[in-house]
Design a protein around this motif. Structure first.
Motif, PDB file in Angstrom:
ATOM      1  N   ARG A 181       0.824  -1.249  -0.060  1.00 53.57           N
ATOM      2  CA  ARG A 181       0.051   0.070   0.079  1.00 53.57           C
ATOM      3  C   ARG A 181       1.027   1.225  -0.157  1.00 53.57           C
ATOM      4  NH1 ARG A 181      -4.097   0.909   3.930  1.00 53.57           N
ATOM      5  NH2 ARG A 181      -3.238  -0.564   5.613  1.00 53.57           N
ATOM      6  N   ASP A 182       2.030   1.303   0.605  1.00 50.63           N
ATOM      7  CA  ASP A 182       2.885   2.565   0.687  1.00 50.63           C
ATOM      8  C   ASP A 182       3.302   2.801  -0.767  1.00 50.63           C
ATOM      9  OD1 ASP A 182       2.946   2.445   3.597  1.00 50.63           O
ATOM     10  OD2 ASP A 182       5.103   1.761   3.791  1.00 50.63           O
ATOM     11  N   GLU A 183       3.545   1.575  -1.402  1.00 49.99           N
ATOM     12  CA  GLU A 183       4.270   1.636  -2.674  1.00 49.99           C
ATOM     13  C   GLU A 183       3.144   2.535  -3.612  1.00 49.99           C
ATOM     14  OE1 GLU A 183       7.118   1.360  -4.088  1.00 49.99           O
ATOM     15  OE2 GLU A 183       6.701   1.200  -6.243  1.00 49.99           O
ATOM     16  N   MET A 184       2.058   1.363  -3.684  1.00 50.86           N
ATOM     17  CA  MET A 184       0.957   2.038  -4.370  1.00 50.86           C
ATOM     18  C   MET A 184       0.359   3.427  -4.050  1.00 50.86           C
ATOM     19  SD  MET A 184      -1.346  -1.246  -5.078  1.00 50.86           S
ATOM     20  CE  MET A 184      -2.613  -0.817  -6.322  1.00 50.86           C
ATOM     21  N   ASP A 185       0.215   3.916  -2.792  1.00 51.04           N
ATOM     22  CA  ASP A 185      -0.308   5.045  -2.357  1.00 51.04           C
ATOM     23  C   ASP A 185       0.841   6.396  -2.902  1.00 51.04           C
ATOM     24  OD1 ASP A 185      -2.245   3.797  -1.492  1.00 51.04           O
ATOM     25  OD2 ASP A 185      -1.683   3.901   0.600  1.00 51.04           O
ATOM     26  N   SER A 186       2.123   5.940  -2.743  1.00 47.66           N
ATOM     27  CA  SER A 186       2.995   7.000  -3.018  1.00 47.66           C
ATOM     28  C   SER A 186       3.387   7.203  -4.491  1.00 47.66           C
ATOM     29  CB  SER A 186       4.296   6.608  -2.451  1.00 47.66           C
ATOM     30  OG  SER A 186       4.410   6.204  -1.140  1.00 47.66           O
ATOM     31  N   THR A 187       3.027   5.974  -5.514  1.00 49.16           N
ATOM     32  CA  THR A 187       3.451   6.212  -6.714  1.00 49.16           C
ATOM     33  C   THR A 187       2.221   6.365  -7.559  1.00 49.16           C
ATOM     34  OG1 THR A 187       3.269   3.914  -6.904  1.00 49.16           O
ATOM     35  CG2 THR A 187       5.533   4.650  -6.597  1.00 49.16           C
ATOM     36  N   ARG A 188       0.970   6.359  -7.263  1.00 51.47           N
ATOM     37  CA  ARG A 188      -0.184   6.696  -8.114  1.00 51.47           C
ATOM     38  C   ARG A 188      -0.150   8.042  -8.439  1.00 51.47           C
ATOM     39  NH1 ARG A 188      -3.970   6.665  -2.586  1.00 51.47           N
ATOM     40  NH2 ARG A 188      -3.610   8.846  -2.412  1.00 51.47           N
ATOM     41  N   LYS A 189      -1.063   7.948  -9.852  1.00 46.91           N
ATOM     42  CA  LYS A 189      -0.869   9.180 -10.488  1.00 46.91           C
ATOM     43  C   LYS A 189      -1.657  10.331  -9.891  1.00 46.91           C
ATOM     44  CE  LYS A 189      -2.532  10.341 -14.830  1.00 46.91           C
ATOM     45  NZ  LYS A 189      -3.209   9.781 -15.492  1.00 46.91           N
ATOM     46  N   GLU A 190      -2.731   9.862  -9.320  1.00 50.22           N
ATOM     47  CA  GLU A 190      -4.014  10.849  -8.694  1.00 50.22           C
ATOM     48  C   GLU A 190      -3.483  11.148  -7.167  1.00 50.22           C
ATOM     49  OE1 GLU A 190      -6.253  12.344 -10.337  1.00 50.22           O
ATOM     50  OE2 GLU A 190      -5.878  11.190 -12.069  1.00 50.22           O
ATOM     51  N   SER A 191      -3.127  12.372  -6.848  1.00 49.59           N
ATOM     52  CA  SER A 191      -2.875  12.543  -5.646  1.00 49.59           C
ATOM     53  C   SER A 191      -2.002  11.672  -4.606  1.00 49.59           C
ATOM     54  CB  SER A 191      -4.181  13.270  -4.727  1.00 49.59           C
ATOM     55  OG  SER A 191      -5.194  12.754  -5.116  1.00 49.59           O
ATOM     56  N   PRO A 192      -0.897  11.442  -5.293  1.00 49.02           N
ATOM     57  CA  PRO A 192      -0.110  10.410  -4.341  1.00 49.02           C
ATOM     58  C   PRO A 192       0.258  10.909  -3.141  1.00 49.02           C
ATOM     59  CG  PRO A 192       1.196  11.532  -5.864  1.00 49.02           C
ATOM     60  CD  PRO A 192      -0.217  12.091  -6.219  1.00 49.02           C
ATOM     61  N   LEU A 193       0.532  10.050  -2.115  1.00 52.47           N
ATOM     62  CA  LEU A 193       0.855  10.300  -0.756  1.00 52.47           C
ATOM     63  C   LEU A 193       2.257  11.070  -0.717  1.00 52.47           C
ATOM     64  CD1 LEU A 193       0.910   9.964   2.421  1.00 52.47           C
ATOM     65  CD2 LEU A 193       2.079   7.710   1.963  1.00 52.47           C
ATOM     66  N   LEU A 194       2.171  12.219  -0.442  1.00 56.10           N
ATOM     67  CA  LEU A 194       3.315  13.294  -0.560  1.00 56.10           C
ATOM     68  C   LEU A 194       3.400  14.144   1.150  1.00 56.10           C
ATOM     69  CD1 LEU A 194       3.342  15.020  -3.742  1.00 56.10           C
ATOM     70  CD2 LEU A 194       5.157  13.558  -2.925  1.00 56.10           C
ATOM     71  N   MET A 195       4.638  14.425   1.389  1.00 59.23           N
ATOM     72  CA  MET A 195       4.624  15.485   2.409  1.00 59.23           C
ATOM     73  C   MET A 195       4.358  16.715   2.080  1.00 59.23           C
ATOM     74  SD  MET A 195       7.061  15.572   5.370  1.00 59.23           S
ATOM     75  CE  MET A 195       8.039  17.212   5.853  1.00 59.23           C
ATOM     76  N   ALA A 196       3.190  17.430   2.554  1.00 52.67           N
ATOM     77  CA  ALA A 196       3.006  18.749   2.372  1.00 52.67           C
ATOM     78  C   ALA A 196       4.402  19.589   2.481  1.00 52.67           C
ATOM     79  CB  ALA A 196       1.932  19.457   2.899  1.00 52.67           C
ATOM     80  N   SER A 197       4.608  20.675   1.693  1.00 51.66           N
ATOM     81  CA  SER A 197       6.046  21.482   1.947  1.00 51.66           C
ATOM     82  C   SER A 197       5.967  22.162   3.319  1.00 51.66           C
ATOM     83  CB  SER A 197       6.301  22.162   0.907  1.00 51.66           C
ATOM     84  OG  SER A 197       5.254  23.222   0.911  1.00 51.66           O
ATOM     85  N   ASP A 198       4.687  22.468   3.903  1.00 53.72           N
ATOM     86  CA  ASP A 198       4.569  23.243   5.244  1.00 53.72           C
ATOM     87  C   ASP A 198       4.111  22.173   6.077  1.00 53.72           C
ATOM     88  OD1 ASP A 198       2.414  22.816   3.788  1.00 53.72           O
ATOM     89  OD2 ASP A 198       1.500  24.781   4.367  1.00 53.72           O
ATOM     90  N   ALA A 199       4.184  20.872   5.941  1.00 49.02           N
ATOM     91  CA  ALA A 199       3.918  20.055   7.240  1.00 49.02           C
ATOM     92  C   ALA A 199       5.385  19.811   8.089  1.00 49.02           C
ATOM     93  CB  ALA A 199       3.497  18.628   6.535  1.00 49.02           C
TER      94      ALA A 199
END
Ligand code: DC
Length: 229
Positions: A181-199
Motif C-alpha cells: 500500500r505504501d508503494e501504490m499510495d506513493s506512486t499513483r498518478k492521482e494525488s499520491p501520498l506526499l508530505m506537504a512542504s509546510d507539514a
C-alpha cells in the motif's frame, strides 16, 4: 478561540487514526477518518462486483455509495456506515485492505470522496487523517502533520490491533500489505501520498502513544493561538 483544521497524513499503520481521534477528543473537534471512506467505497465495489476498469460501472456504483459516521455511545467509538449498514469491522478486514489501494487510485472515486471530505470540514474544528489531506483536501489547513514509522514496528502495532478484534492474520501478511500500500499510495498518478512542504514531520517509531499525541497538541495550541490573534 479560533477553530482550526488539523490534517494528519502519512504511511499506512503509523497510528494516524488513533492519534487523530485523541486530538479530536482533547480539542472537542470532529474526527474524520478519510481512509474509512476509501475502505467503505472498496467494500461497496467488492460487494457489487464492480469492474474497476469500467468507468461506467464505477460511476454507476459511486451514485449508490452513501457513507456516514456515527458515534457508538456503548463502545465510545466512532463507526462507519455504508448505505445505513454498520461496516466498521468489515472495512478493516484483509479482504478490503488488499483492494483499497486499487480503488483509491481511481480519479472519479477520489473526486467524489474529496468533495465529501471538504464538506465535512468546511466549518473547521476537524481533525482528518489520510494520505492527501494536507496536499489536496485541505491545502489551507492551519496544522499539517506527516507521520512516519519503521515498517516492522507498524506491522507489529497493526497485528496487535487486528488480533484484539479477533481477526486471524500473520505479521508477514500485514507487513506485505503495508509495504504494497505504501508503494501504490506513493506512486499513483492521482494525488499520491506526499508530505506537504509546510507539514511537520513526526517519526513515531520510538515514541509512545501519549508522547506522539502531546507533541501534536503543542503544535496545535501554537497554531490556534496564532490564528486567534
Ligand atoms: O488510512 P487507511 O490505512 O485506513 O487507508 C486505507 C487506504 O485508503 C490507503 O491504503 C490509501 C487510501 N487512502 C487514500 O488514498 N487517501 C486518503 N486520504 C486516505 C486513504
Amino acid at each position: 478561540m479560533q477553530k482550526i483544521v488539523i490534517a494528519i497524513d502519512g504511511f499506512s499503520g503509523c497510528g494516524k487514526s488513533s492519534t487523530a481521534k485523541a486530538l479530536a477528543k482533547i480539542f472537542g473537534y470532529t474526527y474524520i477518518d478519510s481512509g474509512a471512506m476509501y475502505r467503505a467505497a472498496t467494500l461497496h465495489f467488492l460487494d457489487n462486483k464492480v469492474n474497476l476498469d469500467n468507468k461506467v460501472d464505477v460511476l454507476e456504483n459511486l451514485k449508490t455509495l452513501k457513507i456516514s459516521f456515527d458515534f457508538n455511545s456503548e463502545t465510545g467509538k466512532q463507526e462507519t456506515f455504508l448505505n445505513g449498514r454498520n461496516v466498521e469491522n468489515e472495512i478493516r478486514s484483509m479482504r478490503v485492505s488488499d483492494h483499497v489501494s486499487e480503488v483509491s487510485k481511481i480519479k472519479e472515486v477520489r473526486e467524489e470522496l474529496v468533495f465529501k471530505q471538504q464538506e465535512l470540514g468546511k466549518n473547521k474544528g476537524v481533525v482528518m487523517d489520510g494520505r492527501d489531506i494536507g496536499t489536496v483536501v485541505f491545502p489551507e489547513a492551519e496544522l499539517k502533520v506527516f507521520m512516519t514509522a519503521d515498517l516492522t514496528i507498524r506491522g507489529k502495532r497493526r497485528l496487535k490491533e487486528l488480533q484484539e478484534k479477533g481477526q486471524k492474520v500473520t505479521l508477514d501478511e500485514i507487513v506485505r500489505n503495508l509495504a504494497e500500500r505504501d508503494e501504490m499510495d506513493s506512486t499513483r498518478k492521482e494525488s499520491p501520498l506526499l508530505m506537504a512542504s509546510d507539514a511537520v514531520e513526526l517519526d513515531t517509531s520510538h515514541l509512545d502513544f501519549d508522547d506522539q499525541v502531546n507533541r501534536i497538541v503543542e503544535y496545535a495550541k501554537e497554531r490556534i493561538s496564532l490564528y486567534s490573534k
